[in-house]
Design an enzyme around this catalytic site. Structure first.
Site, PDB file in Angstrom:
ATOM      1  N   GLY A 113      -2.311  35.668 -49.205  1.00 57.00           N
ATOM      2  CA  GLY A 113      -3.557  35.386 -48.494  1.00 57.00           C
ATOM      3  C   GLY A 113      -3.265  34.506 -47.296  1.00 57.00           C
ATOM      4  O   GLY A 113      -3.204  34.942 -46.151  1.00 57.00           O
ATOM      5  N   ARG A 114      -3.013  33.231 -47.609  1.00 52.51           N
ATOM      6  CA  ARG A 114      -2.827  32.212 -46.576  1.00 52.51           C
ATOM      7  C   ARG A 114      -1.833  32.616 -45.496  1.00 52.51           C
ATOM      8  O   ARG A 114      -2.085  32.449 -44.298  1.00 52.51           O
ATOM      9  CB  ARG A 114      -2.329  30.930 -47.257  1.00 52.51           C
ATOM     10  CG  ARG A 114      -2.193  29.751 -46.334  1.00 52.51           C
ATOM     11  CD  ARG A 114      -1.390  28.632 -46.989  1.00 52.51           C
ATOM     12  NE  ARG A 114      -1.812  28.324 -48.322  1.00 52.51           N
ATOM     13  CZ  ARG A 114      -2.717  27.384 -48.645  1.00 52.51           C
ATOM     14  NH1 ARG A 114      -3.280  26.679 -47.682  1.00 52.51           N
ATOM     15  NH2 ARG A 114      -3.034  27.153 -49.894  1.00 52.51           N
ATOM     16  N   GLY A 165       0.925  33.195 -52.660  1.00 49.67           N
ATOM     17  CA  GLY A 165       1.436  31.828 -52.686  1.00 49.67           C
ATOM     18  C   GLY A 165       2.350  31.435 -51.547  1.00 49.67           C
ATOM     19  O   GLY A 165       2.709  30.257 -51.414  1.00 49.67           O
ATOM     20  N   ARG A 179     -10.625  21.521 -46.631  1.00 50.72           N
ATOM     21  CA  ARG A 179      -9.237  21.338 -47.060  1.00 50.72           C
ATOM     22  C   ARG A 179      -8.727  19.895 -46.873  1.00 50.72           C
ATOM     23  O   ARG A 179      -8.085  19.357 -47.764  1.00 50.72           O
ATOM     24  CB  ARG A 179      -8.297  22.315 -46.331  1.00 50.72           C
ATOM     25  CG  ARG A 179      -8.655  23.791 -46.537  1.00 50.72           C
ATOM     26  CD  ARG A 179      -7.513  24.729 -46.163  1.00 50.72           C
ATOM     27  NE  ARG A 179      -6.428  24.613 -47.089  1.00 50.72           N
ATOM     28  CZ  ARG A 179      -5.325  23.951 -46.874  1.00 50.72           C
ATOM     29  NH1 ARG A 179      -5.111  23.385 -45.701  1.00 50.72           N
ATOM     30  NH2 ARG A 179      -4.397  23.862 -47.796  1.00 50.72           N
ATOM     31  N   TYR A 230      -7.862  18.518 -50.524  1.00 51.25           N
ATOM     32  CA  TYR A 230      -6.430  18.566 -50.884  1.00 51.25           C
ATOM     33  C   TYR A 230      -5.584  17.586 -50.074  1.00 51.25           C
ATOM     34  O   TYR A 230      -4.351  17.721 -50.055  1.00 51.25           O
ATOM     35  CB  TYR A 230      -5.851  19.966 -50.612  1.00 51.25           C
ATOM     36  CG  TYR A 230      -6.663  21.120 -51.116  1.00 51.25           C
ATOM     37  CD1 TYR A 230      -6.868  21.328 -52.473  1.00 51.25           C
ATOM     38  CD2 TYR A 230      -7.205  22.039 -50.218  1.00 51.25           C
ATOM     39  CE1 TYR A 230      -7.604  22.410 -52.927  1.00 51.25           C
ATOM     40  CE2 TYR A 230      -7.932  23.124 -50.673  1.00 51.25           C
ATOM     41  CZ  TYR A 230      -8.133  23.302 -52.024  1.00 51.25           C
ATOM     42  OH  TYR A 230      -8.858  24.375 -52.468  1.00 51.25           O
ATOM     43  N   CYS A 280     -22.599  12.589 -44.653  1.00 55.69           N
ATOM     44  CA  CYS A 280     -22.732  11.237 -45.209  1.00 55.69           C
ATOM     45  C   CYS A 280     -21.781  11.002 -46.377  1.00 55.69           C
ATOM     46  O   CYS A 280     -22.215  10.804 -47.516  1.00 55.69           O
ATOM     47  CB  CYS A 280     -24.171  11.008 -45.633  1.00 55.69           C
ATOM     48  SG  CYS A 280     -25.280  11.256 -44.251  1.00 55.69           S
TER      49      CYS A 280
HETATM   50  N1  LLP Z   1      -3.390  35.872 -56.039  1.00 58.42           N
HETATM   51  C1  LLP Z   1      -4.069  35.069 -56.886  1.00 58.42           C
HETATM   52  C2  LLP Z   1      -4.240  35.488 -58.272  1.00 58.42           C
HETATM   53  C3  LLP Z   1      -4.568  33.837 -56.429  1.00 58.42           C
HETATM   54  O1  LLP Z   1      -5.219  33.032 -57.264  1.00 58.42           O
HETATM   55  C4  LLP Z   1      -4.358  33.449 -55.080  1.00 58.42           C
HETATM   56  C5  LLP Z   1      -4.854  32.177 -54.572  1.00 58.42           C
HETATM   57  C6  LLP Z   1      -3.664  34.330 -54.231  1.00 58.42           C
HETATM   58  C7  LLP Z   1      -3.184  35.532 -54.752  1.00 58.42           C
HETATM   59  C8  LLP Z   1      -3.399  34.026 -52.792  1.00 58.42           C
HETATM   60  O2  LLP Z   1      -2.617  32.888 -52.622  1.00 58.42           O
HETATM   61  P1  LLP Z   1      -2.077  32.515 -51.165  1.00 58.42           P
HETATM   62  O3  LLP Z   1      -1.119  33.586 -50.737  1.00 58.42           O
HETATM   63  O4  LLP Z   1      -3.238  32.434 -50.229  1.00 58.42           O
HETATM   64  O5  LLP Z   1      -1.427  31.202 -51.362  1.00 58.42           O
HETATM   65  N2  LLP Z   1      -8.165  26.852 -51.421  1.00 58.42           N
HETATM   66  C9  LLP Z   1      -6.774  26.489 -51.540  1.00 58.42           C
HETATM   67  C10 LLP Z   1      -5.917  27.658 -51.984  1.00 58.42           C
HETATM   68  C11 LLP Z   1      -6.367  28.241 -53.284  1.00 58.42           C
HETATM   69  C12 LLP Z   1      -5.569  29.468 -53.676  1.00 58.42           C
HETATM   70  C13 LLP Z   1      -6.169  30.115 -54.847  1.00 58.42           C
HETATM   71  N3  LLP Z   1      -5.509  31.325 -55.277  1.00 58.42           N
HETATM   72  C14 LLP Z   1      -6.303  25.897 -50.219  1.00 58.42           C
HETATM   73  O6  LLP Z   1      -7.092  25.788 -49.285  1.00 58.42           O
HETATM   74  O7  LLP Z   1      -5.167  25.464 -50.111  1.00 58.42           O
END
Ligand code: LLP
Length: 424
Positions: A276-277, A239, A313, A317, A343
């Site tokens: 992740g991000r 997150g 994105r 969002y 389209c």
């Molecule tokens: N752990 C779990 C259980 C998750 O569901 C997620 C992300 C992460 C870790 C990693 O989160 P991060 O560190 O990347 O924030 N597609 C969306 C983001 C969806 C995230 C879903 N879960 C976007 O482009 O903003």
């Protein structure tokens, strides 16, 4: 470390000019910087060192094998949410015992695959999942460590669609249900309940949201210990947000690390996070070529050859991604809306980006596209998935090639009965 920078007026990825890559590979394409990925991973490894927190990279952010492999080599594990992601992590060389399986709807087949692969931990989110894991682990005579993901009822996250920790979200278990399932699991022969997990959303920059969720985990841990249970692991989820706007600040890593130190000290548990991000967003760009310029009322459009199917994105969002021209210009900046050819009116990559007067044929780059870019792409409008390139120094590799149209159609087939029907 700056991965994407102008040299003699042209945007480079490390030492490789994006004009050269566009000529060689064709647009659109994603381009990642290996050094930027490593840099972020090292920063995070250093920051979490004092709390001995394990990092499982949330593969969903960018599941290209080359990206997973690079992060895996630095010692990161993988947080996965499907059999496909487990297979990707294993294929990229991440040892099974560093793989954590999250997700609200794992199927029986996926659980069977995960347990037979010998993964590190499964994060349970429904009551039926525990029953299934118990049966599968017993049938396979394998032991599996599980933690229970709680829903802490904490609102966080950069957008309604990426907030996961509120009571009415589909994720996690109510705290009392997580406790009940933990107790139940202690009676199962092949299932070892070892702790709890939380993940409240994505693109979070508010340290108090993390702190609130962590407090719930600690209270729960204390309650379970008071009952005599051993709680040895806490998974704090992912997150961690990034700065998409030029004037935006990230949550300082030192503050996040302090939070982890605090949880480690108060709980005495082994910690794990699932970012992740934060690791990959800034290490990637989407490079696209202007196909046409048009004026619609008082709005100037640059219609480019990338679209919402390549990077969803902005439209899904309302996310902001910066747009950088590949050739720097001293021209006055004009608000230009960068749109794709799909389209749909929502096929917009950037609204009113401040850009020099672009012309057909110019190259532009969509920044901070390394996370949730290529992984969320589709073949909508009959478009081909775009290639992914990895640059290191002055070298580049195509780490996913562009498919041919025949390959894109190869999984479809025509039913036999359509010709029978014609004949009738
Ligand atoms: N752990 C779990 C259980 C998750 O569901 C997620 C992300 C992460 C870790 C990693 O989160 P991060 O560190 O990347 O924030 N597609 C969306 C983001 C969806 C995230 C879903 N879960 C976007 O482009 O903003």
């Amino acid at each position: 470390m700056i991965a994407f920078d102008y040299r003699e007026g042209r945007l480079h990825a490390e030492d490789v000019c994006l004009v050269r890559l566009s000529d060689e590979v064709g647009t659109p394409f994603y381009c990642y910087s290996a050094s930027a990925l490593e840099h972020r991973a090292r920063l995070l490894l250093d920051a979490v060192g004092s709390s001995s927190t394990g990092i499982a990279y949330a593969v969903k952010a960018n599941s290209n094998l080359a990206v997973i492999e690079l992060l895996g080599r630095l010692g990161l594990g993988a947080d996965v949410v499907s059999e496909g992601e487990i297979r990707r992590a294993l294929a990229a060389g991440v040892p099974a015992d560093r793989i954590v399986f999250s997700g609200v709807g794992k199927t029986v087949d996926e659980l069977g695959f995960a347990i037979s692969a010998g993964i590190h931990q499964i994060n349970i989110e429904t009551a039926i999942e525990l029953d299934r894991i118990g049966e599968i682990a017993a049938a396979q005579s394998r032991e599996i460590h599980v933690v229970f993901r709680i829903n802490p009822d904490v609102a966080a996250g950069g957008h309604e669609k990426i907030s996961t920790g509120r009571k009415t979200d589909k994720f996690g278990l109510a705290v009392d249900e997580a406790q009940a399932l933990f107790r139940k699991a202690t009676a199962l022969d092949h299932v070892v309940p070892i702790g709890f997990a939380v993940h409240i959303g994505s693109q979070i920059k508010d340290v108090s949201a993390f702190a609130a969720a962590n407090d719930r985990l600690i209270t729960l841990t204390e309650a379970m210990r008071a009952e005599g249970h051993e709680v040895s692991r806490l998974d704090l989820g992912g997150g961690l947000g990034v700065a998409y706007h030029e004037d935006e600040q990230e949550l300082p890593l030192s503050e996040y690390a302090r939070l982890l130190d605090d949880v480690a000290r108060r709980s005495g548990a082994q910690l794990m996070i699932e970012p992740g991000r934060w690791l990959v967003a800034g290490a990637g760009v989407l490079v696209t070529r202007v196909n046409a310029i048009k004026q619609a009322g008082d709005r100037r459009f640059a219609i480019v050859d990338a679209a919402m199917n390549d990077l969803i994105r902005p439209t899904l969002y309302d996310a902001h991604h910066p747009v950088w021209p590949v050739n720097r210009s001293d021209d006055a900046l004009e608000p230009t809306t960068v749109a794709g050819p799909v389209c749909e009116s929502g096929d917009i990559l950037a609204v009113d980006a401040q850009l020099p007067l672009l012309q057909a044929g110019d190259l532009v780059t969509i920044g901070h596209a390394g996370a949730y870019g290529a992984v969320m792409s589709s073949g909508y409008n009959g478009r081909l998935l775009v290639p992914e390139l990895l640059v290191r120094g002055d070298a580049f590799t195509v780490v996913r090639r562009r498919p041919s149209y025949d390959e894109a159609m190869a999984l479809d087939s025509l039913p036999n009965w359509s010709s029978d029907a014609d004949a009738a």
